[in-house]
Design an enzyme around this catalytic site. Sequence first.
Site, mmCIF file in Angstrom:
data_model
loop_
_atom_site.group_PDB
_atom_site.id
_atom_site.type_symbol
_atom_site.label_atom_id
_atom_site.label_comp_id
_atom_site.label_asym_id
_atom_site.label_seq_id
_atom_site.Cartn_x
_atom_site.Cartn_y
_atom_site.Cartn_z
ATOM 1 N N PHE A 130 -64.103 -33.924 -50.610
ATOM 2 C CA PHE A 130 -62.841 -34.247 -49.742
ATOM 3 C C PHE A 130 -62.766 -35.999 -49.519
ATOM 4 O O PHE A 130 -63.233 -36.273 -48.571
ATOM 5 C CB PHE A 130 -62.643 -33.517 -48.625
ATOM 6 N N TYR A 149 -59.312 -30.638 -32.024
ATOM 7 C CA TYR A 149 -60.645 -30.103 -31.480
ATOM 8 C C TYR A 149 -61.363 -31.161 -30.877
ATOM 9 O O TYR A 149 -61.807 -30.575 -29.549
ATOM 10 C CB TYR A 149 -61.405 -29.859 -32.917
ATOM 11 N N ASN A 154 -73.390 -33.815 -36.535
ATOM 12 C CA ASN A 154 -73.412 -32.759 -37.420
ATOM 13 C C ASN A 154 -74.522 -31.829 -37.342
ATOM 14 O O ASN A 154 -75.737 -32.408 -37.854
ATOM 15 C CB ASN A 154 -73.132 -33.174 -38.707
ATOM 16 N N PHE A 168 -72.162 -23.172 -25.419
ATOM 17 C CA PHE A 168 -71.678 -23.476 -26.747
ATOM 18 C C PHE A 168 -70.563 -22.603 -27.250
ATOM 19 O O PHE A 168 -69.843 -23.104 -28.344
ATOM 20 C CB PHE A 168 -72.781 -22.890 -27.672
ATOM 21 N N ASP A 176 -65.429 -12.136 -24.022
ATOM 22 C CA ASP A 176 -64.465 -13.198 -24.383
ATOM 23 C C ASP A 176 -64.451 -14.072 -23.195
ATOM 24 O O ASP A 176 -63.710 -13.431 -21.904
ATOM 25 C CB ASP A 176 -63.295 -12.758 -24.895
ATOM 26 N N ASP A 213 -71.003 -13.603 -25.662
ATOM 27 C CA ASP A 213 -70.508 -13.893 -27.025
ATOM 28 C C ASP A 213 -69.465 -13.077 -27.329
ATOM 29 O O ASP A 213 -69.266 -11.919 -27.062
ATOM 30 C CB ASP A 213 -71.516 -13.970 -28.095
ATOM 31 N N ASN A 214 -68.319 -13.559 -27.534
ATOM 32 C CA ASN A 214 -67.110 -12.339 -28.363
ATOM 33 C C ASN A 214 -67.082 -12.128 -29.626
ATOM 34 O O ASN A 214 -66.442 -11.308 -30.168
ATOM 35 C CB ASN A 214 -65.745 -13.181 -27.847
ATOM 36 N N THR A 231 -68.850 -33.089 -28.608
ATOM 37 C CA THR A 231 -68.622 -33.488 -30.065
ATOM 38 C C THR A 231 -68.582 -35.036 -30.256
ATOM 39 O O THR A 231 -67.705 -35.798 -29.479
ATOM 40 C CB THR A 231 -67.688 -32.491 -30.519
HETATM 41 N N1 UFG Z 1 -66.854 -31.924 -47.100
HETATM 42 C C1 UFG Z 1 -66.479 -31.755 -48.277
HETATM 43 N N2 UFG Z 1 -66.494 -30.793 -49.118
HETATM 44 C C2 UFG Z 1 -66.502 -29.547 -48.466
HETATM 45 C C3 UFG Z 1 -66.851 -29.347 -47.145
HETATM 46 C C4 UFG Z 1 -66.813 -30.438 -46.550
HETATM 47 O O1 UFG Z 1 -66.143 -32.869 -49.148
HETATM 48 O O2 UFG Z 1 -66.235 -28.377 -49.375
HETATM 49 C C5 UFG Z 1 -66.914 -32.903 -46.343
HETATM 50 C C6 UFG Z 1 -65.808 -33.083 -45.191
HETATM 51 O O3 UFG Z 1 -64.523 -33.454 -45.542
HETATM 52 C C7 UFG Z 1 -66.753 -34.045 -44.351
HETATM 53 C C8 UFG Z 1 -68.049 -33.804 -44.579
HETATM 54 O O4 UFG Z 1 -68.092 -32.992 -45.741
HETATM 55 O O5 UFG Z 1 -66.403 -35.434 -45.179
HETATM 56 C C9 UFG Z 1 -68.509 -32.903 -43.261
HETATM 57 O O6 UFG Z 1 -67.541 -32.044 -43.099
HETATM 58 P P1 UFG Z 1 -68.094 -30.542 -42.414
HETATM 59 O O7 UFG Z 1 -67.024 -29.516 -42.306
HETATM 60 O O8 UFG Z 1 -69.575 -30.085 -42.787
HETATM 61 O O9 UFG Z 1 -68.453 -31.232 -40.634
HETATM 62 P P2 UFG Z 1 -67.593 -32.079 -40.088
HETATM 63 O O10 UFG Z 1 -67.828 -33.455 -39.989
HETATM 64 O O11 UFG Z 1 -65.961 -31.992 -40.147
HETATM 65 O O12 UFG Z 1 -67.646 -31.462 -38.624
HETATM 66 C C10 UFG Z 1 -68.884 -31.336 -37.856
HETATM 67 C C11 UFG Z 1 -68.617 -29.798 -36.822
HETATM 68 C C12 UFG Z 1 -67.672 -30.487 -35.662
HETATM 69 C C13 UFG Z 1 -68.060 -31.520 -35.153
HETATM 70 C C14 UFG Z 1 -68.182 -32.726 -36.172
HETATM 71 C C15 UFG Z 1 -68.789 -33.821 -35.405
HETATM 72 O O13 UFG Z 1 -68.119 -28.852 -37.721
HETATM 73 O O14 UFG Z 1 -67.759 -29.107 -34.977
HETATM 74 O O15 UFG Z 1 -69.269 -32.072 -37.142
HETATM 75 O O16 UFG Z 1 -69.361 -34.769 -36.316
HETATM 76 F F1 UFG Z 1 -67.280 -32.043 -34.188
#
Ligand code: UFG
Length: 328
Positions: A209, A142, A171, A73, A51, A31-32, A117
């Site tokens: 969001f 990503y 997720n 990972f 790294d 791990d880095n 992913t």
């Molecule tokens: N969200 C909010 N408010 C916040 C944070 C997140 O509404 O404060 C929403 C995001 O917009 C999204 C949902 O919650 O609609 C899930 O967001 P996350 O950031 O928890 O997770 P993501 O779905 O963006 O991404 C995760 C991983 C990625 C992976 C992806 C695959 O972080 O690495 O799932 O589904 F690729």
Amino acid sequence: MRYLVTGGAGFVGSHAVLGLLDDGHEVVVLDNFSTGHRGAIPAGIDVHHVDLMDAAATNAVLGEGRFDAVLHFAAISLVGESMADPLRYFEQNYISSLNLIRACITHDVRKLVFSSTAALFGGPERDDPIPHDAPIDPGSPYGESKFMIERVLHWADRIHGLRSACLRYFNAAGADVAGRAGEDHRPETHLIPIVIDAALGRRPALQVFGTDYPTHDGSCVRDYLHVGDLATAYLSALTQIDERSVVYNIGSGRGYSNIDVIRSVERVSGRKIPWEAAPRRGGDPATLIADSDAFRRDTGWTPRLSELDHIVETAFRWREAHPEGYGL
Ligand code: UFG
């Protein structure tokens, strides 16, 4: 078996380390520590502070290790961040993986499990579960960076015989059921820990969001898989790659909206959580749900910990008990 876990100090990697140890394997972590934590690694484990962008150091770890397989990972993994700084994602995720794959080939490590992913499928609006052979259309740099690595692994198998499993997981969430590890990102951007912190009064108003998506309540829908189930998925995937490389989608098969997650945290915590609607976040697909049927059929794997309230409960317990996460 003796495994190298890259990113073993990170959220998903550290839970995989626990799963491997619980299953009686020998584990070495690389791990880095850019986002991972020393405190996430169990005592007594060999750790290389390396790294993967450093090709020579990576090569040295693989050369010394006599590993039966590598679980990879280590990556930067934020969809939103990759929309703001795409080249960093391509450079870092791609080159670090290339260095690792080259070192595996050089030192005759024959198996690698790669954390891919669901963000590979981020392009079109779709609400049905996504099988592994659905068209690839990353909605973010990503996701694209992970797909580039899948293609390298395809050719590394065809030409060099490096067998791989690309696990496209959705997720990852929750925390170790025995409380030995949890989620600690800095800053935290993931929904479940953010909602939990709102319930614990550790942050101001929670923003959702986007509330105008074509979903049952207008907020995005995601497939949450408990990290413990993800750890057993890695062990199951390893049984598949003696003869051939494989690509699977891994998830619970159920979708929950961001507002469903808030309701779940309210049930688990017994507290009312104030939230406000905010604009959409760039790169977010409306719905991502996994069709894991191929993986279940081929391996017999089944998620046992991924009921939403259970995911939230394990995450809540860890965050409540660790107000500073893994500490400074
Ligand atoms: N969200 C909010 N408010 C916040 C944070 C997140 O509404 O404060 C929403 C995001 O917009 C999204 C949902 O919650 O609609 C899930 O967001 P996350 O950031 O928890 O997770 P993501 O779905 O963006 O991404 C995760 C991983 C990625 C992976 C992806 C695959 O972080 O690495 O799932 O589904 F690729």
